[in-house]
Scaffold this active site. Structure first.
Site, short mmCIF file in Angstrom:
data_model
loop_
_atom_site.label_atom_id
_atom_site.label_comp_id
_atom_site.label_asym_id
_atom_site.label_seq_id
_atom_site.Cartn_x
_atom_site.Cartn_y
_atom_site.Cartn_z
N CYS A 1 -4.70 2.46 -3.69
CA CYS A 1 -3.43 2.95 -3.12
C CYS A 1 -2.28 1.97 -3.35
O CYS A 1 -1.41 1.80 -2.47
CB CYS A 1 -3.56 3.28 -1.62
SG CYS A 1 -4.70 4.61 -1.29
N GLN B 1 -4.57 -5.13 6.89
CA GLN B 1 -5.58 -6.03 6.32
C GLN B 1 -5.59 -7.39 7.00
O GLN B 1 -6.46 -8.21 6.70
CB GLN B 1 -5.34 -6.22 4.81
CG GLN B 1 -5.48 -4.95 4.00
CD GLN B 1 -6.92 -4.43 3.95
OE1 GLN B 1 -7.88 -5.17 4.15
NE2 GLN B 1 -7.08 -3.15 3.67
N ASP C 1 3.02 -4.54 8.04
CA ASP C 1 1.80 -3.75 7.89
C ASP C 1 0.63 -4.73 8.03
O ASP C 1 0.35 -5.52 7.13
CB ASP C 1 1.82 -3.08 6.50
CG ASP C 1 0.51 -2.38 6.17
OD1 ASP C 1 -0.46 -2.53 6.92
OD2 ASP C 1 0.47 -1.68 5.14
N LYS D 1 -10.46 -0.64 10.41
CA LYS D 1 -10.61 -1.84 9.57
C LYS D 1 -10.92 -3.06 10.43
O LYS D 1 -11.27 -4.11 9.93
CB LYS D 1 -9.34 -2.07 8.75
CG LYS D 1 -9.09 -0.97 7.71
CD LYS D 1 -7.89 -1.28 6.87
CE LYS D 1 -7.28 -0.07 6.21
NZ LYS D 1 -8.00 0.41 5.03
N HIS E 1 0.88 -1.18 0.00
CA HIS E 1 0.00 0.00 0.00
C HIS E 1 0.91 1.23 0.00
O HIS E 1 2.02 1.19 0.55
CB HIS E 1 -0.84 -0.05 1.28
CG HIS E 1 -1.92 0.98 1.38
ND1 HIS E 1 -1.68 2.28 1.74
CD2 HIS E 1 -3.25 0.88 1.20
CE1 HIS E 1 -2.83 2.94 1.77
NE2 HIS E 1 -3.80 2.12 1.45
#
Ligand code: PLP
Length: 415
Positions: free
Chosen positions: A373, A212, A209, A235, A132
């Site tokens: 993104c 998600q 990261d 999220k 991202h």
């Protein structure tokens, strides 16, 4: 009907769950909402909405500062929220949990503070081709400032990292590796444990990261041996504007402050400031208090359902949607990794993703269209954008069937 009869074989009680999310009963453009934009942000259960409501009705005061009762009460609640995050990630210490405004800020914090201390001209930082922008730009900027070099792990056509290439990139000049756990565009679940082990073999720290991953799977930072792990509350069915940076205590203790100001200090004089211990050293100013409280409520909510049940149920949704999509002429799925989370990107030959998204919206179906993104990833697949359907545990196979019908209708209108 008894409650047990609504629980499916993955352990998900879909009727009960859907009743927990008030927004799911609204209509959009006159049609029942079908919300598949969970990769962008997830909906909030009543327990989260109520926790925030309760905060403003009963608890509103600033933390860490007051002797009065409400300030003390909310300080305890906020620190309990930190402990909830700690337990959820299986971090060793609560001090390893820094509240930030989201994944983007968490990554910026590490790029800035780690970069300031440990990265110099000629050093290398490794990211991957599926990151991202939030896990590219902070590193790119750092490299530009320091004269360091950004290296990129390539992917294969299925959207999996080419591990042999990753191994070749690791060397004595590599200062840090930054990798996404799950690709927001492809759904690929990366082998982060192996990625971390390979980096650690050369004493290189790894930032993951997790924006998600946390909504879809249980994450154990000690088991992964991650040095830094970042995610966003919104999220994970929690509020916007709050996120987490997990950092191993030994690393956080090494890093200089990022933003400075009230809350980050032990003593201040015009000659010299002594900064607070971690995590407060990184939490300048009044934090997003209701965000922390709401995030803890969201974590309690997913844990009450069970992330293993969530993962199993979402895999069923993914399989069903993939099978249905593959039957439609002209549809090409972008991202066919063996290990995928419930995120599907696709393009339709000769039709712009934006047009598909617009017609689906008329049918009450919310999908994401565009580059998500991840422009370098779009360039890799030679597409301008995709349609992305990202499923959460409150979605159903019936919704997927409606989406497929809507998509077929849209394709017929546009071709
Ligand atoms: C993989 C990934 N990383 C980072 C981000 C940025 O998250 P936020 O905007 O909440 O900071 C996102 C958001 O979509 C994402 O999907």
């Amino acid at each position: 009907m008894t409650e047990a009869k609504t629980i499916d074989k993955t352990g998900i009680d879909i009727q009960k769950i859907r009743a927990d999310f008030p927004i799911l009963s609204r209509k959009v453009n006159g049609k029942p909402l079908i919300y598949f934009d969970n990769g962008a942000t997830a909906q909030k259960p009543l327990s989260v909405i109520n926790a925030i409501d309760h905060y403003y009705r009963e608890q509103n005061a600033n933390i860490h500062r007051g002797v009065h009762t409400m300030s003390q009460e909310i300080t305890v609640a906020y620190e309990n929220a930190r402990a909830t995050v700690q337990k959820h990630l299986n971090a060793k210490h609560a001090a390893e949990i820094v509240f930030t405004s989201g994944t983007t800020e968490s990554i910026n914090l590490v790029a800035h503070s780690f970069g300031k201390k440990f990265v110099s001209a000629g050093d290398e930082v490794i990211v991957t081709a599926m990151e991202h922008h939030s896990n590219i730009l902070p590193w790119q900027q750092l490299c530009e400032e320091k004269g360091a070099i950004l290296k990129v792990v390539p992917i294969n056509d299925a959207g999996e990292l080419i591990m042999e290439e990753y191994k070749k990139l690791l060397n004595a000049k590599t200062k840090i590796v930054a990798v996404t756990h799950i690709s927001n565009t492809l759904g690929t679940v990366n082998p982060v444990k192996e990625i971390i082990a390979l980096a650690h073999a050369q004493n290189i720290p790894v930032l993951v990261d997790g924006a998600q991953s946390v909504p879809h799977m249980a994450v154990d930072v000690q088991e992964l041996d991650a040095d830094f792990y970042c995610f966003s509350g919104h999220k994970l069915f929690g509020p916007t504007g709050v996120g987490i940076l997990y950092g191993k205590e030994k690393w956080l203790n090494e890093l200089p402050p990022y933003k400075v100001g009230g809350g980050t200090i032990k003593t201040v004089s015009f000659e010299k400031t002594e900064y607070a211990d971690v995590p407060l050293r990184f939490e300048a100013g009044t934090p997003h208090i209701e965000g922390g409280i709401g995030l803890a409520a969201a974590i309690d909510y997913v844990n009450a359902i069970g992330l293993d049940h969530i993962a199993a149920y979402e895999q069923e949704l993914l399989t069903h949607a993939t099978e249905q999509l593959q039957k439609i002429a002209g549809v090409k799925i972008i991202g066919t990794a063996k290990n995928k989370a419930s995120v599907i990107s696709f393009v339709v030959e000769g039709i712009h993703a934006f047009d598909l998204g617009t017609i689906l919206d008329q049918l009450g179906i919310a999908v994401r269209t565009g580059h998500h993104c991840t422009q370098p990833l779009m360039a890799h697949y030679c597409v301008q954008g995709t349609v992305r359907a990202a499923f959460a545990f409150y979605n159903t196979k019936e919704e997927i069937d409606e989406f497929i019908k809507g998509l077929e209708r849209a394709i017929n209108m546009l071709k």
